[in-house]
Structure formats: C-alpha cells, structure tokens
Design an enzyme around this catalytic site. Structure first.
Site, PDB file in Angstrom:
ATOM      1  N   GLN A 171       2.112   2.140  12.270  1.00 49.93           N
ATOM      2  CA  GLN A 171       3.023   2.858  11.371  1.00 49.93           C
ATOM      3  C   GLN A 171       4.226   3.395  12.159  1.00 49.93           C
ATOM      4  OE1 GLN A 171       2.995   2.711   8.290  1.00 49.93           O
ATOM      5  NE2 GLN A 171       4.419   4.311   7.658  1.00 49.93           N
ATOM      6  N   CYS A 211       3.226  10.199  -0.789  1.00 51.07           N
ATOM      7  CA  CYS A 211       3.798   9.302  -1.805  1.00 51.07           C
ATOM      8  C   CYS A 211       4.942   9.995  -2.520  1.00 51.07           C
ATOM      9  CB  CYS A 211       2.724   8.873  -2.793  1.00 51.07           C
ATOM     10  SG  CYS A 211       1.822  10.265  -3.482  1.00 51.07           S
ATOM     11  N   GLY A 268      -2.710   3.588  -3.011  1.00 51.54           N
ATOM     12  CA  GLY A 268      -2.239   2.979  -1.768  1.00 51.54           C
ATOM     13  C   GLY A 268      -0.865   2.386  -1.981  1.00 51.54           C
ATOM     14  N   GLU A 285      -2.226   3.954  -8.269  1.00 53.68           N
ATOM     15  CA  GLU A 285      -1.263   5.000  -7.878  1.00 53.68           C
ATOM     16  C   GLU A 285      -0.639   4.525  -6.585  1.00 53.68           C
ATOM     17  OE1 GLU A 285      -0.899   7.389 -10.004  1.00 53.68           O
ATOM     18  OE2 GLU A 285      -2.683   6.891 -11.165  1.00 53.68           O
ATOM     19  N   GLU A 319      10.213   2.248   0.601  1.00 53.89           N
ATOM     20  CA  GLU A 319       9.405   3.369   1.081  1.00 53.89           C
ATOM     21  C   GLU A 319       9.195   3.231   2.593  1.00 53.89           C
ATOM     22  OE1 GLU A 319       5.201   3.470   0.043  1.00 53.89           O
ATOM     23  OE2 GLU A 319       5.427   5.570  -0.523  1.00 53.89           O
ATOM     24  N   LYS A 365     -14.695   3.489  -0.959  1.00 55.57           N
ATOM     25  CA  LYS A 365     -14.228   2.885   0.301  1.00 55.57           C
ATOM     26  C   LYS A 365     -12.968   3.634   0.727  1.00 55.57           C
ATOM     27  CE  LYS A 365     -11.449   0.289   1.995  1.00 55.57           C
ATOM     28  NZ  LYS A 365     -10.898   0.842   3.246  1.00 55.57           N
TER      29      LYS A 365
HETATM   30  P1  NAD Z   1      -2.773   0.672   1.795  1.00 50.92           P
HETATM   31  O1  NAD Z   1      -2.349   0.001   0.539  1.00 50.92           O
HETATM   32  O2  NAD Z   1      -2.591  -0.026   3.079  1.00 50.92           O
HETATM   33  O3  NAD Z   1      -4.335   1.021   1.716  1.00 50.92           O
HETATM   34  C1  NAD Z   1      -4.894   1.797   0.676  1.00 50.92           C
HETATM   35  C2  NAD Z   1      -6.392   1.506   0.590  1.00 50.92           C
HETATM   36  O4  NAD Z   1      -6.576   0.165   0.125  1.00 50.92           O
HETATM   37  C3  NAD Z   1      -7.124   1.583   1.930  1.00 50.92           C
HETATM   38  O5  NAD Z   1      -8.418   2.121   1.730  1.00 50.92           O
HETATM   39  C4  NAD Z   1      -7.213   0.128   2.342  1.00 50.92           C
HETATM   40  O6  NAD Z   1      -8.263  -0.152   3.239  1.00 50.92           O
HETATM   41  C5  NAD Z   1      -7.444  -0.545   0.999  1.00 50.92           C
HETATM   42  N1  NAD Z   1      -7.091  -1.967   0.942  1.00 50.92           N
HETATM   43  C6  NAD Z   1      -6.177  -2.649   1.686  1.00 50.92           C
HETATM   44  N2  NAD Z   1      -6.157  -3.946   1.317  1.00 50.92           N
HETATM   45  C7  NAD Z   1      -7.059  -4.091   0.310  1.00 50.92           C
HETATM   46  C8  NAD Z   1      -7.479  -5.184  -0.499  1.00 50.92           C
HETATM   47  N3  NAD Z   1      -6.968  -6.408  -0.353  1.00 50.92           N
HETATM   48  N4  NAD Z   1      -8.418  -4.971  -1.447  1.00 50.92           N
HETATM   49  C9  NAD Z   1      -8.927  -3.735  -1.633  1.00 50.92           C
HETATM   50  N5  NAD Z   1      -8.577  -2.655  -0.896  1.00 50.92           N
HETATM   51  C10 NAD Z   1      -7.647  -2.823   0.061  1.00 50.92           C
HETATM   52  O7  NAD Z   1      -2.059   2.102   1.806  1.00 50.92           O
HETATM   53  P2  NAD Z   1      -2.113   3.237   2.948  1.00 50.92           P
HETATM   54  O8  NAD Z   1      -1.268   2.833   4.091  1.00 50.92           O
HETATM   55  O9  NAD Z   1      -3.518   3.635   3.206  1.00 50.92           O
HETATM   56  O10 NAD Z   1      -1.419   4.453   2.181  1.00 50.92           O
HETATM   57  C11 NAD Z   1      -0.044   4.603   2.082  1.00 50.92           C
HETATM   58  C12 NAD Z   1       0.458   4.176   0.713  1.00 50.92           C
HETATM   59  O11 NAD Z   1      -0.239   4.885  -0.305  1.00 50.92           O
HETATM   60  C13 NAD Z   1       1.925   4.511   0.493  1.00 50.92           C
HETATM   61  O12 NAD Z   1       2.560   3.424  -0.133  1.00 50.92           O
HETATM   62  C14 NAD Z   1       1.886   5.711  -0.444  1.00 50.92           C
HETATM   63  O13 NAD Z   1       3.016   5.891  -1.237  1.00 50.92           O
HETATM   64  C15 NAD Z   1       0.683   5.394  -1.254  1.00 50.92           C
HETATM   65  N6  NAD Z   1       0.162   6.589  -1.890  1.00 50.92           N
HETATM   66  C16 NAD Z   1       0.339   6.725  -3.238  1.00 50.92           C
HETATM   67  C17 NAD Z   1      -0.099   7.874  -3.880  1.00 50.92           C
HETATM   68  C18 NAD Z   1       0.072   8.038  -5.363  1.00 50.92           C
HETATM   69  O14 NAD Z   1      -0.663   8.818  -5.944  1.00 50.92           O
HETATM   70  N7  NAD Z   1       1.013   7.368  -5.990  1.00 50.92           N
HETATM   71  C19 NAD Z   1      -0.727   8.875  -3.138  1.00 50.92           C
HETATM   72  C20 NAD Z   1      -0.884   8.705  -1.764  1.00 50.92           C
HETATM   73  C21 NAD Z   1      -0.441   7.555  -1.143  1.00 50.92           C
END
Ligand code: NAD
Length: 495
Positions: free
Chosen positions: A333, A286, A230, A252, A387, A177
């Site tokens: 955003q 990230c 995420g 992550e 962040e 997903k």
């Molecule tokens: P997000 O948490 O909003 O979404 C991430 C994913 O989770 C998306 O596919 C989203 O649809 C899904 N999601 C949202 N709610 C959910 C739920 N309740 N159950 C299951 N899935 C759900 O994050 P984003 O805005 O897409 O990405 C930005 C974030 O990701 C930042 O905090 C960034 O630091 C982090 N990030 C971390 C890394 C790492 O490796 N540490 C790498 C890239 C991004």
C-alpha cells in the site's frame, strides 16, 4: 520480544488448524520487527467445514426467539466494553491507527451490539388493513440462512460488527473471513461472541487470502447472503459470482469524498475538518476527505492554514499518545500511495506539502508516509478521480457553489460529501444535489454514527445500506402473511 502465538480458525465452536497446514504472518505496520501472530491460511476444505457448521447451527438458531438472541448481543456489548482497552491496543499493533481511533473503532462495535440487542425486541414488521372483510394482513422479517462476512482491515472490529451482529439478531448464522492484515481483532471478536454464550457453529471464523479463502466462501453453494466491504474492484468480482447463483449480496466499496469550502465558511473549522477528514487513519477510510474543493475567494488563505497545520501533524507509532497519524497498512500500500503521488506530479498538480516516505530513525521499521497535499488540482486528474487510500489530499479551486457541486459529483464513487458554509439555503441545496449516501454540514466527510444508514451510491455500493434499521433488509427477507377469518372464499382485486 515474546514468541508470537499461532492463532486458529473457529469452526463449530472449536479452535482448529487449517487443513493446509500453513499459516501466514501478521506484522505491526509501525514496526515490522514485531510479529503480531501467525494465522491459518485456510483452504476451500476449511471453508466447507465452516459453512457446514453454520448450516447445521442455523436449524436451531433461527428458532431461538429474537429477544433471546438480542440478550446474547447485549452481553457482547458488555464484554466489548470491558475489553475495550485491550482490543484497541491490539488493533493499533496490527493495523496502525492511533489508539484514540482504535478505541473509537471498538466503541462502534459496542454501540452496534446494544442497538442490535434492542432489535431483538423490535424487528418490526407491519400490520395493514385488508381490502377484504374479515381478513388480517401482516409482514414479517424472516432469517435467510448462512451469511458470508468479508471485511477489510481499516475498521477491524467496527465493520465486522456491522455485519455479524445484525445477521445474528435476524436469526442467521455466519462464516467470517477477515482481511489478512487484521486477523487478530477478528479472533478477539470471536472470543467475545463465545464468552457471550453464542451457541457453537452460529459464528465461525476462517482466516486466509481473498483469492483462496474469500473466493471459496463466496462461491459456496450453501451461502445465501454475502456481505462484503472492500475495494470496488473486488466488489465487482464478488457481485459477478453472486449473480450466478442469485445470492443476496450487499457491497460497501470505495470512495472519493469531497469537502466543499465556500467563501462564507468558518475557515478555521474547515481546516480542522480537512485535517481530520484527510489524514485521520492515515487517509485509509472509505469516507476519507481526499478532495477539498475551495472557493477561489478563500483558496489562498485556506491552503496557507491547511499547510501550516499539516506540517505540525505528529506521525509515528499509534501506541504513542502524542502521535496524530500512524503508518499505512503495508509495504504494498505504501508503494501504491507513493506511485499515486508520482502520478499527481506528472499530471501537473502542485505538491504543496509532503510527498515522501519517512525512513529515518524509527520510521525505517514501519510503513510511514508524510501527510501530503496537492494544490491547484484539476478535477479530472487521476489523483482527483481515483481512490488513493492514503494520506494524500487534493485541493481543487472552484469559482462558485454550483461548480463545487459539479466537481463534487464528477467521480464514479458516491459515499460521503460535506459542505462548509454559513448559508443555510446553500447547505440544503447541497444536501439535495450531492450524489452521495452520506452528507455533512460544517463537519468533514467522516464520523458516521451507527443508528443512521451507512453506504453509498454509484460505484460505492449496490443499493443496500449498513447500520441502523436499514441493515435488517440485508439480513432478512420479508414474508407477507394473509389470514382470512371470514369462513368463505374471498378474492383480492375481484370481490
Ligand atoms: P480488498 O477489496 O482488497 O479486500 C476486502 C476483503 O475482500 C478482504 O477480506 C480480502 O481478503 C477479500 N477478498 C479479496 N479478493 C477476494 C475475492 N476474489 N473473493 C472474496 N473475497 C476477496 O479491500 P481492502 O484493501 O481490504 O480495503 C480497502 C478498501 O475497502 C477501500 O477501497 C475502501 O474504500 C473500502 N472500504 C469501504 C467501506 C465502505 O463501507 N464503503 C468501508 C471500509 C473500506
């Protein structure tokens, strides 16, 4: 503009519509007049079908010899290399990063495909001596089952490849997903897996929201592993759900990464690092260098040069080869980042450059923000703790190396850190003392390579690592095997 296409889910090797009958739109963040495509707004029923397909495919895929699985992944690498330019172009259209970086994103997936193809012939276990006579001991990696792959939009193919390719080489099947802001790249990735000869049902795609599609996937009873990247807020929800059913999960999550610039640093290099680390991918990494901690002795000079170079950054559509910083991902955003900038001002940080949305001319069609620098930031201010995930850098003065380390570690995240110094001793001490999973010397906090473990401590992760050999620990389970060829009962710890 040509009529945008409707893209479908991939379930059991067939491209199918969602049972919801609904789709959502994906628009170009640099020019929202451009509709990239419509994608399936998937339901729990779609998720159920996709998991069932993966569950069925697992029975054969787990028995396919790992070197054969690896050969398919090698072909994935070759197809990605062939389609690199096209994939990078579409990635820039759908999520805005400049073309040069989009190519790098695809390259990461290529590198991961070749690395994981090799794992098909390695996937080493151990043989060890037994404490008993005529007994042979070994440990093996075993596949686990159906994996849920949930990814963000900022690395639309690199991050999915870090999850899907190791999952597959270990003998698992998966349901993917992607984020709603980058579904086109996810569709492309599935096409590549299909073309490489992956059997039907081994990798399935369901697009949709996190709240509906993502949740249904995490909660599904036949999911054995959840691999999530995420935000920390979402990761916490995912972890709580996984805990209920004891699903294995790797998280992550967010970062608040610091570059430390010491008084003996090569300042020109440090400024280049802060620019690339802070404003690359419009600060939406990230590992973005969102804090720069600078020794007071060089603070003035550093800030002066940092502002001068930031002023020169060319902001625009990432498809334009002269653009150095693209838009941010979406309107929500953009508003959130502008809100953080307002918070910074309220907290008393000094706005040194930027701080405004860009809305004139062609900018009016996209989500653009000026690269923004705050100076004289107190390490406890919210803008230095949370962040922001946008092109906003906080410059924090410090009086000593020890204080820089203390400030660097004073956040709840622990992803990446960096030091600029000519002093080898300090570099080694900082390497030891920083509470992060990744550390750089004389380079910014971004730039991970796929054959080293990737991930963070504290609220960035939950103890797992992606990439390298370490990722195999997420997607396989150890089995310890004892073979007794003595012909008699032998008792460990007793005989
Ligand atoms: P997000 O948490 O909003 O979404 C991430 C994913 O989770 C998306 O596919 C989203 O649809 C899904 N999601 C949202 N709610 C959910 C739920 N309740 N159950 C299951 N899935 C759900 O994050 P984003 O805005 O897409 O990405 C930005 C974030 O990701 C930042 O905090 C960034 O630091 C982090 N990030 C971390 C890394 C790492 O490796 N540490 C790498 C890239 C991004």
């Amino acid at each position: 503009m040509a009529k945008a296409k409707v893209y479908k889910n991939l379930i059991a090797g067939e491209w199918v519509k969602s049972t919801s009958g609904l789709t959502f739109e994906n628009r170009n963040p640099a020019d929202h007049r451009e509709l990239i495509g419509s994608f399936q707004d998937s339901t729990a029923e779609d998720v159920d079908r996709a998991v069932a397909a993966a569950f069925q495919a697992y029975s054969q895929w787990r028995l396919t010899p790992a070197p054969k699985r690896g050969e398919i992944l090698f072909r994935v690498g070759e197809i990605l290399a062939r389609r690199k330019e096209e994939l990078a172009y579409d990635m820039t259209r759908e999520m805005g990063k400049v073309l040069l970086e989009a190519r790098g994103d695809v390259q990461e997936a290529i590198d991961m495909a070749y690395w994981m193809a090799g794992e098909g012939r390695r996937m080493y276990g151990h043989t060890t001596p037994s404490e008993l006579r005529d007994k042979f001991n070994m440990s093996l990696r075993m596949p686990i089952g159906v994996c849920a792959i949930i990814s963000p939009w900022n690395f639309p193919i690199a991050i999915p490849s870090w999850k899907i390719l190791p999952a597959l080489v270990c003998g698992n099947t998966c349901v993917f997903k992607p984020a709603s802001d980058s579904p086109l790249t996810a569709v492309h990735f599935m096409e590549v897996l299909e073309e490489a000869g992956l059997p039907k049902g081994v990798a399935n795609l369901v697009t949709g929201t996190g709240a509906r599609t993502g949740s249904a996937l995490v909660e599904h009873k036949d999911i054995r592993v959840v691999s999530f990247t995420g935000s920390t807020a979402t990761g916490r929800i995912v972890a709580q759900k996984c805990a209920h059913d004891f699903k294995k999960h790797n998280l992550e999550m967010g970062g608040k990464n610091a570059i430390m610039v010491m008084e003996d640093a090569n300042l020109e290099l440090a400024v280049d690092g802060a620019l690339w680390g802070g404003f690359g991918t419009s600060g939406q990494r990230c590992t973005a260098s969102s804090r720069v901690i600078v020794h007071k002795k060089v603070y003035k000079q550093f800030v002066k040069e940092f502002i001068e170079h930031t002023k020169e950054l060319r902001v625009g559509n990432g498809l334009d080869p002269t653009t150095e910083m693209g838009p941010v991902i979406n309107e929500k955003q953009k508003k959130s980042i502008l809100q953080w900038i307002a918070t910074g001002k309220k907290e008393g940080a000094r706005l040194l450059w930027g701080g405004n949305p860009l809305q004139e001319g062609n900018y009016q069609y996209g989500h653009f923000i000026e690269p923004t620098i705050f100076g004289d930031v107190d390490p406890q201010m919210q803008i230095a703790q949370e962040e922001i995930f946008g092109p906003v850098v906080s410059v924090i003065p410090c009086s000593s190396f020890e204080e820089a380390i203390e400030i660097g570690n004073s956040v709840r995240y622990g992803l990446s850190a960096a030091i600029y110094t000519q002093d080898l001793n300090r570099a080694f001490v900082a390497m030891r003392e920083m509470e992060t999973g990744i550390f750089y010397v004389n380079a910014p906090t971004i730039g991970a390579e796929i054959h080293l473990p990737f991930g963070g401590t504290k609220e960035t992760g939950n103890g797992h690592r992606e990439a390298a050999e370490a990722t195999l620990d997420v997607f396989s389970e150890w089995k310890a095997v004892y073979l007794d060829f003595s012909g008699q009962l032998q008792r460990a710890q007793i005989d």
